[in-house]
Design an enzyme around this catalytic site. Structure first.
Site, mmCIF file in Angstrom:
data_model
loop_
_atom_site.group_PDB
_atom_site.id
_atom_site.type_symbol
_atom_site.label_atom_id
_atom_site.label_comp_id
_atom_site.label_asym_id
_atom_site.label_seq_id
_atom_site.Cartn_x
_atom_site.Cartn_y
_atom_site.Cartn_z
ATOM 1 N N LYS B 139 43.733 29.018 52.679
ATOM 2 C CA LYS B 139 42.361 29.029 52.160
ATOM 3 C C LYS B 139 41.721 27.646 52.309
ATOM 4 O O LYS B 139 42.395 26.621 52.135
ATOM 5 C CB LYS B 139 42.413 29.444 50.686
ATOM 6 C CG LYS B 139 41.052 29.662 50.020
ATOM 7 C CD LYS B 139 41.246 30.137 48.573
ATOM 8 C CE LYS B 139 39.929 30.392 47.858
ATOM 9 N NZ LYS B 139 40.151 30.872 46.478
ATOM 10 N N SER B 212 37.391 34.837 45.383
ATOM 11 C CA SER B 212 36.979 33.870 46.351
ATOM 12 C C SER B 212 37.845 33.777 47.598
ATOM 13 O O SER B 212 37.368 33.294 48.623
ATOM 14 C CB SER B 212 36.911 32.497 45.681
ATOM 15 O OG SER B 212 38.177 32.066 45.271
ATOM 16 N N SER B 236 40.456 35.696 42.088
ATOM 17 C CA SER B 236 40.186 35.283 43.466
ATOM 18 C C SER B 236 41.293 35.552 44.464
ATOM 19 O O SER B 236 41.080 35.471 45.673
ATOM 20 C CB SER B 236 39.816 33.795 43.496
ATOM 21 O OG SER B 236 38.512 33.604 43.007
#
Lengths: 544, 544
Positions: B139, B212, B236
């Protein structure tokens, strides 16, 4: 020497009078020391319980025992719980008259509880738990159902409706409660002066018992308790243990139950208070922590962390012991330096120890961060608590909340402060890992017990709170001796605080005569089991 | 449907153009999809990597494997690290063109790293660690040395000077890096729209990938990665895993290394972010967490807690599974209710399961506390980050920081908030203990993946962040089917949010057609090993 006592407005004075009368009245007249003794006290009062004639030889013998032995004797039927708590209870009453160590005295209740345990034992032939019948003293702000508790202010004094987790668990494990013990105003000084009074050092009444768990320190040193429960966010278990020449451990925080302790900053996440035992043998620290962790307190308190307190086997390897003589800011007084030096020599000579010179990593910064986190609201709550009770601020409290580091923070300020804390912890851990020691031996304070109202340097303990490294204090076996503990003829202070500290000793070395000198052993976070095991090895060498 | 894209002032626009060009240029022309495909995309693009002709059958076969199998094949010499990362890297390039899932693409670097690992394996006859040769996607805000990272704003976009702990450990364990993945503005929404663009749901581009960690969700569902690392402070990891029909686990916080992740609230102690794997098999969650915990990250990061991730043996006892159909505030949409109902029926029929009806304990309060803690400064820092980059706020970001719960706190306000959190955790734990279940099965969201810019109800995941209970998401095996997933003819909303949620489905059930329906399993704090073991048992029953 004029000492400041706790004062307040008329309403405060009236209420305190009634609080003190309640405490006074709870001590049975049969246990009152005669004025012939009270009017003519020596500086060192530790011999009075034995000489005063109020205790039987059997009671004196029981109160010589440590907690582990008490438990064993009760479990094997060689001692009753009633006899145990009666002996400690009687001695506690005497200790209190000499040191002002108690805030609540309820021996009758303790005896009733002990009687039930004895009956259970007789009926079932076994103990209810590992602490069956053990009398345990409890620091004032730790609630026991139906007893008084305060968060260090008259304004948060209350009768506890319920046991907190700690006392509820201890009770379930078989412990017996009979006294609660003094702590200072705000529970945030390394001495012990509150609306209940000032707890004196049993070894030398010119000196402080230490704080904040000073009532425990004095009571246990007087053998009015074999083990008690204290709390420590800056040295409050280790300081009084050191001052009074007993054992005490501050475990890694969030491993032992602190739920519902009376406190005026609940929800404060910057620096955590920890709770642990104060006692009269190294083994007692292990006995207590194993009993508590065996009860799995994390199952009822979701803030607690389930770590192991098992002791590793150190017999098959060398223990790497870092030795830190001083923190590079404040040089300890001569008695402490002598004890540290002697300890180092003995460790150097021990075949199972590898001694490493431990250079501290920026303790001044770590201590500053800790102090800033003690009062993140700039002391507003502290002042409000005083105001609500009509209570005047005491000199050390004023110092704590007025240090230049204390300020009111907003959310971003708190994040930044906590981020600095986390960065410091990381750097410190890297530093420790690089040196690669198992434990660090260091002074627990800048000297022996301090003269009253002078303990303004917490760094030797508070740095480990900031890092959350568990620390144990134990007696070096030495006592301050002004004839050999002499300051060097020339002295260049490392800091302003060093100059102040130097002066504290220089102005009257005789004052400290006979004060026990204690040592501190520290391990990394969550290495409580290693610390317990290493402390035994290290103490055996130092005192052997 | 008009969607809001990230915008800003002239300086922003210029910088973003260059950022996007850098990303665009990193995709080799040999891997570009032809306009014949790009100009005519179906809603479900998951079949395109196979049909587009850019991947060999061997590459397609490799990208079908899960991480555990990849590791096994490399360790046994049946696959090279170069072949593994090449296959996933090529497929990732295709996935990105279809879903906008990437933020950095550096396959050459990955191949070079893989080559070294292959040479080591050839030379030494063994692997460097348990993840030898495994390609792992990362990420965006998790730094990899020499690659781009941001904290969700253009203003904190930076080239990382060093690996963070997570990537440094993964690298040491043998992992290979080749891509970084998209996250939303501020990393604080359950969708994924940033200055890099909006990540679409591979199964249905009308829907969000979730957030997210939405880039990871889309990439892994497209099989452009077999395993990736996400973060989760409100859902997330679990949200995008659910949306994209893959596996994901949010471990108990402070057990996995998050040091030096790019973040704009360092030092925030109210609610902790956690980091964990997103992947394509249940076993991969265990493989990842065991590899990480085996590296003992707490030895280098003093904020981490050394807990065990060992899986208990569940074969000899009944597993007590609480089933929570809804949270008493917002009823899930028909596809989710159908999946939950079917799951419950199968669990009810399973001999090794004891199903308990799980009544939630005041999730509305817990969710409100979580939301308040996300922005304890009232969103000031969030707005400053936007301003510093000339970046406009996106609709979901505006909602997050403008909810009525968000306000600027002072120190006392933060203590009070955290104290409420601690009280809630205690009450919740008591509630759970009273019910006495091992794990709870519940929806991970109010439905399948949401329509873009509508994911404004996080409670199904965020409640577990507030409690810090680990949660794993996995596919139910079902997909939304408007022909059977029909709303009841009459509906009385439980809350305003329930009415809003109802409307989201009612206005166009067809929109969700084909979206995967996922489930969430949760255990108490620190029971990550139990969760991993129970998830396998439960999934086998539900999908068996």
């Amino acid at each position: 020497m004029t000492l400041t006592n706790a004062t307040g407005n008329a309403s405060y004075t009236e209420k305190v009078q009634s609080v003190k009368s309640r405490l006074e009245a709870s001590i049975p007249s049969s246990l009152r020391l005669p004025s012939s003794i009270l009017g003519n006290l020596p500086l060192d009062v530790t011999g009075i319980p034995e000489s005063c004639g109020l205790l039987t030889s059997s009671e004196l013998a029981i109160t010589e025992l440590d907690a582990t032995t008490i438990c064993q004797k009760i479990a094997s039927g060689d001692l009753t719980a009633v006899d145990a708590v009666s002996a400690f209870g009687k001695r506690a009453a005497i200790a209190h008259q000499l040191t002002a160590c108690l805030t609540d005295y309820f021996l009758d209740e303790g005896i009733a509880q002990a009687r039930e345990l004895d009956e259970y034992y007789k009926r079932e032939g076994r103990v209810v738990g590992p602490l069956h019948g053990l009398p345990i003293s409890i620091k004032d702000h730790i609630p026991i159902k139906g007893r008084w508790a305060s968060g260090g202010f008259l304004s948060n004094l209350e009768l506890s409706k319920e046991d907190c987790d700690m006392t509820s668990i201890l009770r379930r494990l078989g412990a017996v409660f009979y006294v609660k013990t003094n702590q200072p105003q705000g529970i945030m000084t390394l001495e012990c002066n509150s609306f209940y009074g000032r707890t004196l050092n049993p070894h030398n009444s010119n000196l402080s018992s230490g704080g904040s768990s000073g009532g425990e320190g004095a009571l246990i040193a007087m053998k009015g308790s074999c083990i008690g429960v204290g709390t420590d966010v800056g040295g409050s278990i280790r300081g009084p243990s050191a001052n009074c020449g007993i054992y005490g451990i501050r475990p890694t925080s969030l491993t032992m139950p602190i739920h519902n302790y009376v406190w005026y900053q609940p929800g404060q996440d910057g620096i955590y208070v920890s709770t642990g035992p104060m006692c009269r043998s190294a083994q007692d620290m292990t006995t207590f922590l194993h009993a508590l962790s065996g009860s799995k307190p994390y199952l009822i308190d979701p803030t607690l962390i389930p770590i192991s307190f098992d002791l590793p086997d150190l017999s098959q390897r060398k223990l790497r012991v870092g030795v830190m003589m001083h923190d590079q800011s404040v040089l300890p007084h001569p008695p402490m330096l002598r004890a540290m030096q002697l300890a180092k020599e003995k460790l150097d000579a021990a075949p199972n120890i590898e001694v490493v010179e431990y250079q501290p990593y920026n303790h001044a910064l770590g201590y500053a961060l800790a102090h800033e986190m003690y009062m993140e609201d700039g002391g507003k709550t502290y002042r409000k608590m005083l105001k609500d009770g009509g209570e005047d601020i005491l000199p050390l409290g004023e110092w704590v909340i007025s240090e230049h580091l204390v300020k009111d923070h907003d959310a971003i300020g708190m994040w930044q402060l906590h981020d600095k804390r986390d960065s410091f912890r990381r750097e410190y851990s890297d530093h420790w890992n690089k040196i690669g020691c198992d434990v660090v031996l260091c002074p627990p304070f800048l000297g022996t017990a301090s003269r009253h109202d002078t303990a303004k340097y917490w760094s030797y303990t508070a740095i480990w709170n900031l890092l959350d490294y568990p620390g144990a204090v134990f007696p070096s076996g030495l006592a301050a001796d002004p004839s050999i503990d002499v300051l060097p003829s020339s002295f260049t202070p490392m800091s302003e605080k060093d100059a102040e500290s130097h002066q504290l000793y220089a102005e009257d070395p005789q004052l400290f005569k006979g004060a026990p000198v204690s040592l501190q052993l520290v391990a990394k976070r969550f290495n409580d089991g290693l610390l317990l095991a290493a402390q035994k090895v290290v103490e055996e060498i130092i005192r052997g």
